[in-house]
Enzyme design. Structure first.
Site, PDB file in Angstrom:
ATOM      1  N   HIS A 205      -5.350  -8.298  13.540  1.00  0.00           N
ATOM      2  CA  HIS A 205      -6.410  -8.463  12.540  1.00  0.00           C
ATOM      3  C   HIS A 205      -5.918  -9.280  11.350  1.00  0.00           C
ATOM      4  O   HIS A 205      -6.621 -10.195  10.884  1.00  0.00           O
ATOM      5  CB  HIS A 205      -6.880  -7.081  12.063  1.00  0.00           C
ATOM      6  N   GLU A 206      -4.725  -8.951  10.862  1.00  0.00           N
ATOM      7  CA  GLU A 206      -4.197  -9.655   9.690  1.00  0.00           C
ATOM      8  C   GLU A 206      -3.981 -11.135   9.990  1.00  0.00           C
ATOM      9  O   GLU A 206      -4.278 -12.002   9.158  1.00  0.00           O
ATOM     10  CB  GLU A 206      -2.897  -9.003   9.210  1.00  0.00           C
TER      11      GLU A 206
ATOM     12  N   PHE B 272      -3.482  -3.958  14.289  1.00  0.00           N
ATOM     13  CA  PHE B 272      -3.484  -4.201  12.844  1.00  0.00           C
ATOM     14  C   PHE B 272      -2.943  -5.595  12.544  1.00  0.00           C
ATOM     15  O   PHE B 272      -3.544  -6.371  11.796  1.00  0.00           O
ATOM     16  CB  PHE B 272      -2.642  -3.115  12.166  1.00  0.00           C
TER      17      PHE B 272
ATOM     18  N   LYS C  92      -7.675 -12.895  10.760  1.00  0.00           N
ATOM     19  CA  LYS C  92      -8.549 -12.986   9.586  1.00  0.00           C
ATOM     20  C   LYS C  92      -7.910 -13.783   8.461  1.00  0.00           C
ATOM     21  O   LYS C  92      -8.558 -14.618   7.829  1.00  0.00           O
ATOM     22  CB  LYS C  92      -8.927 -11.594   9.088  1.00  0.00           C
ATOM     23  N   HIS C  93      -6.637 -13.518   8.172  1.00  0.00           N
ATOM     24  CA  HIS C  93      -5.986 -14.111   7.001  1.00  0.00           C
ATOM     25  C   HIS C  93      -4.959 -15.186   7.360  1.00  0.00           C
ATOM     26  O   HIS C  93      -4.932 -16.261   6.765  1.00  0.00           O
ATOM     27  CB  HIS C  93      -5.300 -13.014   6.181  1.00  0.00           C
TER      28      HIS C  93
ATOM     29  N   HIS D   8       0.373  -4.344   3.330  1.00  0.00           N
ATOM     30  CA  HIS D   8      -0.995  -4.378   3.863  1.00  0.00           C
ATOM     31  C   HIS D   8      -1.322  -5.782   4.328  1.00  0.00           C
ATOM     32  O   HIS D   8      -1.860  -5.975   5.408  1.00  0.00           O
ATOM     33  CB  HIS D   8      -2.016  -3.918   2.816  1.00  0.00           C
TER      34      HIS D   8
ATOM     35  N   GLN E 165       0.835  -1.200   0.000  1.00  0.00           N
ATOM     36  CA  GLN E 165       0.000   0.000   0.000  1.00  0.00           C
ATOM     37  C   GLN E 165       0.875   1.259   0.000  1.00  0.00           C
ATOM     38  O   GLN E 165       1.889   1.331   0.710  1.00  0.00           O
ATOM     39  CB  GLN E 165      -0.868  -0.030   1.261  1.00  0.00           C
TER      40      GLN E 165
END
EC number: 3.1.27.1
Length: 234
Positions: A121-122, A118, A125-126, A68, A41
Site C-alpha cells: 500500500h505504501e 502494508f 499509493k505514495h 508509517h 507512529q
C-alpha cells in the site's frame, strides 16, 4: 489541444508536430513533488483505541516508534497519490531490507500479517509518486535510513517524556524534537477509549532526495491535540 495551437499560432501542422515534444515536456509531471513527510507512529496509541490492534505474524513489535510512511507532498498542501498503476510492489526487490522493515516498519492492522500488504500500500499509493527520484528499493531503504537517524523515543526520554501513561504538554514534545533535530515537527493525536488525547504520530519534513530534514513548508491537516496529551505504554 493541437487544433487550439494551430488556430492561435497559424503555424503549419508539420511545424506544430515538431514542437509537441518540447511542449509536453514543459507540462508538470504527475510525479513531481516538493518534499516528503516522514511519519513515525507510536504503537501504544495505535493499539489503545476502540478499534485496538493485531500484532504482526512475526510477533509483538518493540516498544518504539515505527515508520508509517514516506509521503511525497506539494508546498500547497496537496499531495500526489497512486501515480503509476503499472509500478507494482515487488517484495523480491527489497529482500535484503525485509528483516529491518519488520523491526522498523511493522503493521499493527488486523488481521495479523507479515507486513507485505502494508508495504505494498505504501509503495503503490505514495512511493510510485517519487519514482523520478527513488526506485522501489531506494524508497524503502531511504525511509529506514531516516528512522535510524531520528530516534524519537530516545529524544523524548532524554527530555523526561516517557511512554508511561503520563500526560505531557504538546509544546514540550515539539521543543524536545526540534532541539534534537533542528527542525519543527508536527504532532498528530488520536483518542483512547476514555477519549483522552494521546501522542499518535510525529511528522518531520524531508527534501525530495529523501536524504536530509528540512523545515516543513506546510503542516498537514489532521486530528488536533489537546494542550496536554497522554503518552501511553506499549
Amino acid at each position: 489541444m493541437l487544433m487550439a495551437m494551430k488556430i492561435q499560432s497559424g503555424l503549419p501542422p508539420i511545424v506544430l508536430l515538431a514542437l509537441l515534444p518540447s511542449f509536453f515536456s514543459s507540462l508538470p509531471s504527475a510525479q513531481d513533488f516538493d518534499f516528503f513527510y516522514f511519519v513515525q507512529q507510536w504503537p501504544g496509541s495505535y493499539c489503545d483505541t476502540k478499534k485496538s490492534c493485531c500484532y504482526p505474524t512475526t510477533g509483538k513489535p518493540a516498544a518504539d516508534f515505527g515508520i508509517h510512511g514516506l509521503w511525497p507532498n506539494y508546498n500547497s498542501g496537496d499531495y500526489p497519490s497512486s501515480c503509476d498503476p503499472d509500478s507494482l510492489y515487488d517484495s523480491y526487490q527489497i529482500e535484503d531490507l525485509v528483516g529491518s522493515m519488520q523491526e522498523e516498519w511493522p503493521t499493527l492492522a488486523c488481521p495479523s500479517s507479515d507486513g507485505n500488504k502494508f508495504w505494498e500500500h505504501e509503495w503503490e499509493k505514495h512511493g510510485t509518486c517519487s519514482e523520478s527520484v527513488l526506485d522501489q528499493h531506494s524508497y524503502f531503504h531511504s525511509a529506514l535510513q531516516l528512522k535510524n537517524k531520528i530516534n524519537l523515543l530516545q529524544i523524548l526520554k532524554g527530555a523526561g517524556i516517557e511512554p508511561d501513561g503520563g500526560f505531557y504538554k504538546v509544546s514540550s514534545i515539539k521543543d524536545a524534537i526540534k532541539e534534537a533535530t533542528g527542525f519543527t515537527p508536527w504532532i498528530e493525536c488520536n483518542v483512547d477509549e476514555a477519549r483522552n488525547s494521546q501522542l499518535y504520530q510525529v511528522y518531520l519534513c524531508v527534501d525530495p532526495s529523501a536524504s536530509r530534514l528540512i523545515e516543513c513548508p506546510i503542516f498537514p491537516k489532521g486530528a488536533k491535540c489537546h494542550r496536554e496529551i497522554e503518552f501511553p505504554a506499549f
